[in-house]
Design an enzyme around this catalytic site. Sequence first.
Site, short mmCIF file in Angstrom:
data_model
loop_
_atom_site.label_atom_id
_atom_site.label_comp_id
_atom_site.label_asym_id
_atom_site.label_seq_id
_atom_site.Cartn_x
_atom_site.Cartn_y
_atom_site.Cartn_z
N ASP A 1 17.25 27.62 -11.84
CA ASP A 1 17.05 28.12 -13.10
C ASP A 1 16.22 27.38 -14.08
O ASP A 1 17.08 26.96 -14.55
CB ASP A 1 18.06 29.30 -13.43
CG ASP A 1 18.67 30.18 -12.44
OD1 ASP A 1 17.78 31.12 -11.82
OD2 ASP A 1 19.91 30.10 -11.93
N HIS B 1 19.55 28.45 -5.83
CA HIS B 1 18.44 29.19 -6.69
C HIS B 1 18.28 27.77 -7.65
O HIS B 1 20.06 27.70 -8.79
CB HIS B 1 19.08 29.94 -6.99
CG HIS B 1 18.15 31.05 -7.67
ND1 HIS B 1 17.21 31.81 -7.09
CD2 HIS B 1 18.26 31.77 -8.88
CE1 HIS B 1 16.62 32.48 -8.24
NE2 HIS B 1 17.52 31.95 -9.50
N MET C 1 14.89 41.08 -10.52
CA MET C 1 16.19 40.98 -10.74
C MET C 1 16.88 41.61 -11.73
O MET C 1 16.17 42.87 -12.19
CB MET C 1 16.04 39.92 -12.43
CG MET C 1 14.87 38.79 -12.66
SD MET C 1 15.44 37.35 -12.47
CE MET C 1 17.25 37.50 -13.18
N GLY D 1 24.22 39.29 -11.09
CA GLY D 1 25.85 40.83 -11.57
C GLY D 1 26.04 40.45 -9.75
O GLY D 1 26.20 41.94 -9.68
N ASP E 1 18.93 38.83 -8.03
CA ASP E 1 19.81 38.16 -8.83
C ASP E 1 20.13 38.15 -9.80
O ASP E 1 19.43 39.30 -10.62
CB ASP E 1 18.34 37.59 -9.30
CG ASP E 1 17.91 36.08 -10.02
OD1 ASP E 1 19.94 36.27 -10.03
OD2 ASP E 1 17.90 34.62 -10.56
N GLY F 1 18.21 34.78 -18.09
CA GLY F 1 18.99 34.33 -19.27
C GLY F 1 20.36 33.76 -19.24
O GLY F 1 20.31 31.84 -19.57
N GLY G 1 25.38 33.23 -9.00
CA GLY G 1 25.76 32.33 -9.52
C GLY G 1 27.40 31.61 -10.11
O GLY G 1 28.50 31.32 -9.48
N MET H 1 11.30 30.60 -15.23
CA MET H 1 11.27 31.85 -16.47
C MET H 1 11.41 30.49 -17.24
O MET H 1 11.63 30.29 -18.61
CB MET H 1 13.41 32.16 -16.63
CG MET H 1 13.43 33.29 -15.10
SD MET H 1 15.00 32.82 -15.30
CE MET H 1 15.91 31.68 -14.60
#
Length: 222
Positions: free
Chosen positions: A34, A32, A136, A176, A174, A141, A196, A67
Amino acid sequence: MKRLAPSMLSADFAELKEQIQIIETSGAQYLHLDIMDGHFVPNLTFGAPVVKCLRKHSKMFFDVHLMIEQPEKYFNDFVSAGADLLNVHVETVDDLPEAVRQIHALGVKAGVTIKPDTSLSAVYPVLDQVDMILVMTVYPGFSGQKLIPEALQKIPELFRIRQNGGYRFDIEIDGGVGLQNLRQVMETGVDVVVAGSAVFGAADPGQACQEFLTIMQEYDRA
Ligand code: DX5
Ligand code: ZN
């Protein structure tokens, strides 16, 4: 098959090649990526040249999460760099079906993404066209934030919409997600899990991938 998509955002950027090889060897199917522009989100990451360099060292499916404002300007760059799927935020495009059409015309898969405070109905115009819907569960961010439970609730709803409508898109989450809430996340019916900090922030990222995948495989359809 359920798929794990470690987010490179939490990796050691001085060791990117080694870090992505570790997760690939450990069974992660997706990488993934970002992409942040400092406008749509208050953070800045990397662009297509980095994706291009990594492409040479990995066979993983490159899941590019855009993003950025005016994402259409960059579709071609990311596809040329080796993206397998482009995820666009519904909040960044005026004509969502047209954005999906443009991505498909470049020969890759198209995904659409919603922020935690964007209603699911924003993706309704493209349900029969998209390959992926990314929900999300943190405000985009930054990595390392806590999952927002209200956002998670959209996933079982989307699962039902897919089932009732006979649609084919994958559902991705995506934000947490960690080993501590992975079972709760899998219960929603999600197909692709982004992680992540729970992968690259772990003492042993390879082992973290294996632990994720062991749990995720329990939820594979028979
Ligand atoms: C946040 C990014 C995520 C982030 C996830 O804007 O889209 O992909 O890297 O990080 P964790 O899994 O730590 O929440
Ligand atoms: Zn992401």
